[in-house]
Scaffold this active site. Sequence first.
Site, PDB file in Angstrom:
ATOM      1  CB  SER A  24      -0.933  -0.004   1.211  1.00  0.00           C
ATOM      2  OG  SER A  24      -0.206  -0.259   2.407  1.00  0.00           O
ATOM      3  CB  THR A 156     -43.047  23.692  -7.228  1.00  0.00           C
ATOM      4  OG1 THR A 156     -44.203  24.129  -7.935  1.00  0.00           O
ATOM      5  CG2 THR A 156     -42.935  24.445  -5.918  1.00  0.00           C
ATOM      6  CG  HIS A 157     -43.977  20.385 -10.166  1.00  0.00           C
ATOM      7  ND1 HIS A 157     -44.123  19.033  -9.957  1.00  0.00           N
ATOM      8  CD2 HIS A 157     -44.684  21.009  -9.184  1.00  0.00           C
ATOM      9  CE1 HIS A 157     -44.921  18.840  -8.894  1.00  0.00           C
ATOM     10  NE2 HIS A 157     -45.259  20.031  -8.410  1.00  0.00           N
ATOM     11  CB  SER A 278     -17.526  25.326 -28.787  1.00  0.00           C
ATOM     12  OG  SER A 278     -17.501  24.540 -29.953  1.00  0.00           O
ATOM     13  CE  LYS A 284     -22.560  25.964 -26.596  1.00  0.00           C
ATOM     14  NZ  LYS A 284     -22.359  24.529 -26.843  1.00  0.00           N
ATOM     15  CG  ASN A 286     -19.717  25.344 -23.630  1.00  0.00           C
ATOM     16  OD1 ASN A 286     -20.822  25.739 -24.023  1.00  0.00           O
ATOM     17  ND2 ASN A 286     -18.838  24.757 -24.415  1.00  0.00           N
ATOM     18  CD  GLU A 291     -21.605  21.574 -18.783  1.00  0.00           C
ATOM     19  OE1 GLU A 291     -22.589  21.470 -19.515  1.00  0.00           O
ATOM     20  OE2 GLU A 291     -20.463  21.799 -19.217  1.00  0.00           O
ATOM     21  CD  GLN A 323      -2.871  -2.533   1.704  1.00  0.00           C
ATOM     22  OE1 GLN A 323      -2.194  -2.785   2.689  1.00  0.00           O
ATOM     23  NE2 GLN A 323      -2.560  -2.997   0.516  1.00  0.00           N
TER      24      GLN A 323
HETATM   25  N1  ARG Z   1      -1.211  -1.626   4.972  1.00  0.00           N
HETATM   26  C1  ARG Z   1      -2.145  -2.210   5.863  1.00  0.00           C
HETATM   27  C2  ARG Z   1      -3.528  -1.576   5.667  1.00  0.00           C
HETATM   28  O1  ARG Z   1      -3.585  -0.518   5.119  1.00  0.00           O
HETATM   29  C3  ARG Z   1      -1.701  -2.006   7.285  1.00  0.00           C
HETATM   30  C4  ARG Z   1      -2.193  -3.036   8.229  1.00  0.00           C
HETATM   31  C5  ARG Z   1      -1.561  -4.332   7.957  1.00  0.00           C
HETATM   32  N2  ARG Z   1      -1.928  -5.310   8.925  1.00  0.00           N
HETATM   33  C6  ARG Z   1      -1.815  -6.627   8.696  1.00  0.00           C
HETATM   34  N3  ARG Z   1      -2.197  -7.411   9.622  1.00  0.00           N
HETATM   35  N4  ARG Z   1      -1.370  -7.077   7.541  1.00  0.00           N
HETATM   36  O2  ARG Z   1      -4.527  -2.113   6.022  1.00  0.00           O
END
Ligand code: ARG
Length: 454
Positions: A24, A156-157, A278, A284, A286, A291, A323
Site C-alpha cells: 500500500s 416547483t416542478h 467550443s 459558445k 460553456n 458541469e 487496505q
Molecule cells: N497496509 C495495511 C492496511 O492498510 C496495514 C495493516 C496491515 N496489517 C496486517 N495485519 N497485515 O490495512
Amino acid sequence: MTKPMWSGRFTKAIDKIVNDYNSSLPFDCRMYKQDIRGSIAHSQMLAKQGIISGEDAEAIKTGLLSIQEDIDSGKLTFDSDAEDIHMFIEAELTKRIGDAGKRLHTGRSRNDQVALDQRLFLVDESSEIINSLTGLIHVLKSIALDHVRTYMPGYTHLQRAQPITYAHYLTAYIEMFRRDRERFEQACARANISPLGSGALAGTTYPLDRQMTADLLGMNGVGLCSLDGVSDRDFAIEFAAAASILMMHLSRMSEEIILYSSQEFKFYELDDAYSTGSSMMPQKKNPDVAELTRGKTGRVYGDLISLLVIMKGLPLTYNKDMQEVQESLFDVIDTIKAVLPPFCGMLRSMTIRKDNMESAALGGFTNATDLADYLVRKGIPFRSTHEISGKLVHYCIEHNTSLERLSLEEFRQFSELIDEDVYDAISLETCVNKRTLTGGPAPETVIEYLKNVD
Ligand code: ARG
C-alpha cells in the site's frame, strides 16, 4: 528484496508479484506525517510507563523527526519494496538509530497503527474542508446581502410558482452548506478517538497509558473495545457520506447555474475567466466548472459505495480488504478539495441579471396565490378563492395578459368583492414583503437571517 519484518516464520521470500500487489506504500505514503506523529506519541508514552528507556524514546523522536524532514524536502523518497508506510518508516528509523528503532513497535500492531493514521489524517483534512465550507458560506452571504430586493420566481416542478428574492434563494444553499459543515465537524469529532492500545485485536499485556497517547495526539478519547478499534472504518464511511451529501448540494446548485446561465433563462452571466469555449462553434460559452462539479458528484458517490461494499461482509477483526478503504477515502478528500475553490470563484465572479430575474417573476402568474389570499381577506373561503383566482389566470392566458394588468371591470366579472386595493395586494413587492415568517423571503426577514449566519 529486503527481508520483511515478519519473515521469522517463513522459509521463502515473498514473490515479487505478490509484494507489488500487496503493497500500500504507493498510496498510504500520504499519511507519513500522521504515522510519525502517532509513533512519537506512542514512544513517549512507552518511556513514561517504563516500557522503554527515556534515551530510546528520545532517539526515536529525533530519528522520526529527521525522517519527516527528509521526506518533506524530497531527500527521502518512497522507492522501496516496503509493504506499507508503517514498515517503511520503521525500517528507515532502525537504519538510522539502530536497536532503539526496533523497540518502537512494542505494544503496538500495524492494525491499530493504520486505524490511528487514517483517523488522524481525516481529522487534519476535515479542518481544511470545514474552513473551505465557511469560505463558501461567506461568498453566498455577501452575494445575498446585495440582493435582498432582487425579485425572482421560485419554482416547483421547474414551473414558476411564487415570487421570492435572489437572496432568499441563496439562503437555501447557505442552510444546506451549514448542515454539511456541521456533518463534517461531527464526523471529525467521532473519528478523533484513539485506537492505539488495541494491538492486533486483543489489546496488549504491556501497561500502556492509552489516555496519555490520545492526549499527546490531541484526540477526544480512547476507543473502548480493541476488536472494534482495529476493525471498523465507519469513521471513513461517515466522512464519505458527509462528502456525498455536500456534493449532492453542490450538484443541485450547479444544475441551476447551468440552467440559469442558458439563453433560455439568462439569470446569470458567467465570467469569461470561469467559462470555456467550443472548438467548433464560435458563439459558445460553456459552464464547465458547474458541469464538472455535477459530474464529480457521481465519483464521490462511487467512493462511498466502494467503502460500504468493501466493509459489508468482513468478519471481525482486521482483514486485508480494509487496505482498499484508503484509496477511496483519499479520492473523496481530493475531489472535495478540488471542487470547492473553482466553485467559489465561479459564484464570486458571475453577474446576476436582476432585470431578467424580475421579468421572469412578473410572468407566469406567480401572484395567483396572493390573489386568492386577497379574496380570503374579503371573507370568501380559500377553496373558493383558489377557484376564482384560477379562472382569472385562465382568462389572462386567453387574453394574453397578466393579473396585475387586468382592469377592475374585468376583475369584477369574477368577483364583486374585488376593489382597487387588489393591485397593491398582488404586486411583486407585496407578495414578497408580506412573507415575514421565519424562513420567508421578506427582505427584513432575510436580512435578519443573514446577520446571524457565519
Ligand atoms: N497496509 C495495511 C492496511 O492498510 C496495514 C495493516 C496491515 N496489517 C496486517 N495485519 N497485515 O490495512
